[in-house]
Design a protein around this motif. Structure first.
Motif, PDB file in Angstrom:
ATOM      1  N   PRO A  47       3.763  48.006  -7.478  1.00  0.00           N
ATOM      2  CA  PRO A  47       2.538  47.598  -8.013  1.00  0.00           C
ATOM      3  C   PRO A  47       1.572  47.664  -6.720  1.00  0.00           C
ATOM      4  N   VAL A  48       2.019  47.746  -5.533  1.00  0.00           N
ATOM      5  CA  VAL A  48       0.987  47.941  -4.480  1.00  0.00           C
ATOM      6  C   VAL A  48       0.717  49.381  -4.307  1.00  0.00           C
ATOM      7  N   SER A  49       1.292  50.392  -4.885  1.00  0.00           N
ATOM      8  CA  SER A  49       1.008  51.824  -4.795  1.00  0.00           C
ATOM      9  C   SER A  49       0.093  51.959  -5.970  1.00  0.00           C
ATOM     10  N   VAL A  50       0.202  51.143  -7.124  1.00  0.00           N
ATOM     11  CA  VAL A  50      -0.663  51.294  -8.151  1.00  0.00           C
ATOM     12  C   VAL A  50      -2.053  50.804  -7.790  1.00  0.00           C
ATOM     13  N   ALA A  51      -1.841  49.744  -7.047  1.00  0.00           N
ATOM     14  CA  ALA A  51      -3.114  48.933  -6.582  1.00  0.00           C
ATOM     15  C   ALA A  51      -4.006  50.179  -5.649  1.00  0.00           C
ATOM     16  N   ARG A  52      -3.292  50.876  -4.977  1.00  0.00           N
ATOM     17  CA  ARG A  52      -3.772  51.705  -3.897  1.00  0.00           C
ATOM     18  C   ARG A  52      -4.570  52.918  -4.916  1.00  0.00           C
ATOM     19  N   ALA A  53      -3.797  53.300  -5.976  1.00  0.00           N
ATOM     20  CA  ALA A  53      -4.243  54.425  -6.911  1.00  0.00           C
ATOM     21  C   ALA A  53      -5.631  53.729  -7.711  1.00  0.00           C
ATOM     22  N   VAL A  54      -5.626  52.567  -7.981  1.00  0.00           N
ATOM     23  CA  VAL A  54      -6.711  52.072  -8.340  1.00  0.00           C
ATOM     24  C   VAL A  54      -8.112  52.158  -7.301  1.00  0.00           C
ATOM     25  N   MET A  55      -7.979  51.701  -6.237  1.00  0.00           N
ATOM     26  CA  MET A  55      -8.796  51.986  -5.043  1.00  0.00           C
ATOM     27  C   MET A  55      -9.215  53.385  -4.990  1.00  0.00           C
ATOM     28  N   GLU A  56      -8.415  54.085  -4.701  1.00  0.00           N
ATOM     29  CA  GLU A  56      -8.633  55.754  -4.388  1.00  0.00           C
ATOM     30  C   GLU A  56      -9.016  56.608  -5.553  1.00  0.00           C
ATOM     31  N   LYS A  57      -8.577  56.407  -6.852  1.00  0.00           N
ATOM     32  CA  LYS A  57      -8.985  57.078  -8.053  1.00  0.00           C
ATOM     33  C   LYS A  57      -9.506  56.432  -9.234  1.00  0.00           C
ATOM     34  N   THR A  58     -10.258  55.412  -9.014  1.00  0.00           N
ATOM     35  CA  THR A  58     -11.000  54.839 -10.194  1.00  0.00           C
ATOM     36  C   THR A  58     -12.322  54.193  -9.319  1.00  0.00           C
ATOM     37  N   PRO A  59     -13.410  53.970 -10.259  1.00  0.00           N
ATOM     38  CA  PRO A  59     -14.595  53.155  -9.600  1.00  0.00           C
ATOM     39  C   PRO A  59     -14.196  51.722  -9.671  1.00  0.00           C
ATOM     40  N   HIS A  60     -13.187  51.309  -9.955  1.00  0.00           N
ATOM     41  CA  HIS A  60     -13.083  49.708 -10.238  1.00  0.00           C
ATOM     42  C   HIS A  60     -12.151  49.059  -8.853  1.00  0.00           C
ATOM     43  N   SER A 114      -0.260  57.150 -16.054  1.00  0.00           N
ATOM     44  CA  SER A 114      -1.202  58.192 -16.064  1.00  0.00           C
ATOM     45  C   SER A 114      -1.015  58.923 -14.850  1.00  0.00           C
ATOM     46  N   GLN A 115      -0.816  57.826 -13.888  1.00  0.00           N
ATOM     47  CA  GLN A 115      -0.824  58.525 -12.391  1.00  0.00           C
ATOM     48  C   GLN A 115       0.531  58.935 -12.196  1.00  0.00           C
TER      49      GLN A 115
END
Length: 340
Positions: free
Chosen positions: A115-128, A142-143
Motif C-alpha cells: 500500500p505504501v507504493s500505491v500511496a506514492r502513486a496517488v501522490m505522483e500520478k493523481t491530483p489527489h 490500473s497502475q
C-alpha cells in the motif's frame, strides 16, 4: 544468513552503549539518517539504507523501508500478514510524504500488496492526496498492482479464536519478541504501526507510514496512519514526525503536524514529542492510562527523539557514523509502569 532474532539482539546490545545528547541522537558528518518505530524498524532501516547508503533520496528510502515491512516482516499489524477486522476482512492503510509537501495515501485497501507504493502513486500520478476502499483498489490495479488475496491462514486462525469471545480492547504494549515468532491465535500486537523517517545526504526529508490497523476493528475503520498531519508529517524546513499506538488519539490532536510545529518553535525532537504527548494526557487523562500513544521525530539537522505515554516504545536508528550502524533506543514515557 543472520536470523532476525540475532539481528535484534545485537542491535539491543549496541543501544545500551550509546550516549544521546538532549534525549536524542546527533547527526553524522554526511547527514544521512533513518529512524523507524518499534524493533522491527531495524529491518526497515536496513532496507532504507540500501538507498541512502548509495546516495539515494529520502523518499525512495522510506518507501523501500516500508515495503520491507509490508512484505518480508510478516507481522500481524503491518502488510500482507496483518490481522483482519471483526468481519474477517484485511484492510491496509499507508501514507508517504516528501519534505516539499507532496503526499499521498490509501485507506481501507483490500487485496493489494505494498500500500505504501500505491500511496506514492496517488501522490505522483493523481491530483489527489488520499484514495480509499474500492476506489483505491481500482486505482492500484490500473497502475499495474496485482490484486490477490492477502489474508494468511495464521490471521484467519487468530480471527476465529477472537470470535469465541468477540471482545476488543487495545493493549498498551505487546511483547516485542512475539513479533518475530510464529503467529499464534490471540496475538495482542494490534497497534504497532511502522513509521519511518529519513534524511538524505542532500538534506531532504521524507516519511512513510504503513499498517493493517487495529485487529478486530469495525469494518471501515481508518486510523491515523494514512492521514497526513495525524500519523505522518514532513517539512524540509523543520523536520518530520510519525506516530504509533491508538490512532484515534493522533487524529484528535493532529499529532504529527503538532510535533513538527513544536520543532519549528525551537523544541528538540524529544521535547516536541513530549509536549504533544502531554497534550493528549491533559485532554483525556483517564483514557491516556489505558491507551498507548507514541511519537518519533527527526529534525532537519538529523537529531532524532521520541516520547510515549507508556513505557515499552522503542525506535530504531541507522546512520553511517562510527560504531554500530543499527541501534535500538528506548523511548521515555509519561507513565513508567504499564497500566492494567
Amino acid at each position: 544468513m543472520t536470523s532476525r532474532r540475532h539481528f535484534l539482539q545485537t542491535s539491543l546490545l549496541a543501544a545500551g552503549a550509546l550516549a544521546l545528547p538532549r534525549g536524542g541522537s546527533a547527526a553524522t558528518a554526511s547527514g544521512a539518517r533513518v529512524v523507524s518505530t518499534w524493533d522491527f524498524g531495524v529491518g526497515a532501516n536496513a532496507a532504507a539504507w540500501q538507498v541512502l547508503g548509495a546516495g539515494g533520496s529520502a523518499l525512495d528510502a522510506v518507501e523501500a523501508g516500508a515495503r520491507w515491512a509490508e512484505a518480508d516482516l510478516c507481522n500481524p499489524t503491518v502488510g500482507r500478514c496483518g490481522n483482519p477486522d471483526r468481519d474477517g476482512v484485511l484492510t491496509l492503510d499507508a501514507s508517504i510524504m516528501d519534505g516539499d509537501g507532496r503526499c499521498g495515501a490509501v485507506a481501507a485497501l483490500e487485496d493489494i500488496d505494498h500500500p505504501v507504493s500505491v500511496a506514492r502513486a496517488v501522490m505522483e500520478k493523481t491530483p489527489h492526496v488520499m484514495l480509499v476502499g474500492q476506489g483505491a483498489q481500482q486505482f492500484a490495479v490500473s497502475q499495474g498492482f496485482e490484486k490477490k488475496p492477502l489474508l494468511t491462514e495464521g490471521a484467519k486462525q487468530a480471527w476465529r479464536e477472537w470470535l469465541k469471545t468477540a471482545q476488543y480492547q487495545p493493549q498498551i504494549n505487546a511483547e516485542r519478541e512475539q513479533r518475530f515468532k510464529d503467529r499464534r491465535p490471540g496475538d495482542k500486537s494490534n497497534h504497532d504501526t511502522l513509521g519511518i523517517l529519513a534524511l538524505d545526504a542532500s538534506g531532504k526529508l521524507a516519511g512513510a507510514c504503513t499498517t493493517s490497523g487495529m485487529a478486530w476493528k469495525l469494518h471501515g475503520r481508518v486510523g491515523d496512519s494514512p492521514i497526513i498531519g495525524a500519523g505522518l508529517y514532513v517539512d524540509n524546513e523543520v523536520g518530520a514526525a510519525t506516530a504509533s499506538g491508538v490512532g484515534e488519539e493522533m487524529v484528535r490532536n493532529a499529532a504529527s503536524f503538532l510535533v513538527v510545529e513544536l520543532m519549528r518553535q525551537g523544541r528538540s525532537p524529544m521535547e516536541a514529542c513530549r509536549e504533544a504527548i502531554e497534550r493528549v494526557v491533559r485532554k483525556r487523562p483517564e483514557a491516556s492510562k489505558r491507551l498507548q500513544v507514541c511519537f518519533l521525530a527527526l529534525n532537519k539537522h538529523g537529531e532524532a527523539g521520541a516520547f510515549a505515554l507508556h513505557k515499552g516504545f522503542v525506535y530504531a536508528l541507522r546512520d553511517d557514523g562510527s560504531g554500530p550502524h543499527d541501534r535500538l533506543h528506548d523511548s521515555a514515557s509519561v507513565y513508567t509502569t504499564e497500566q492494567t
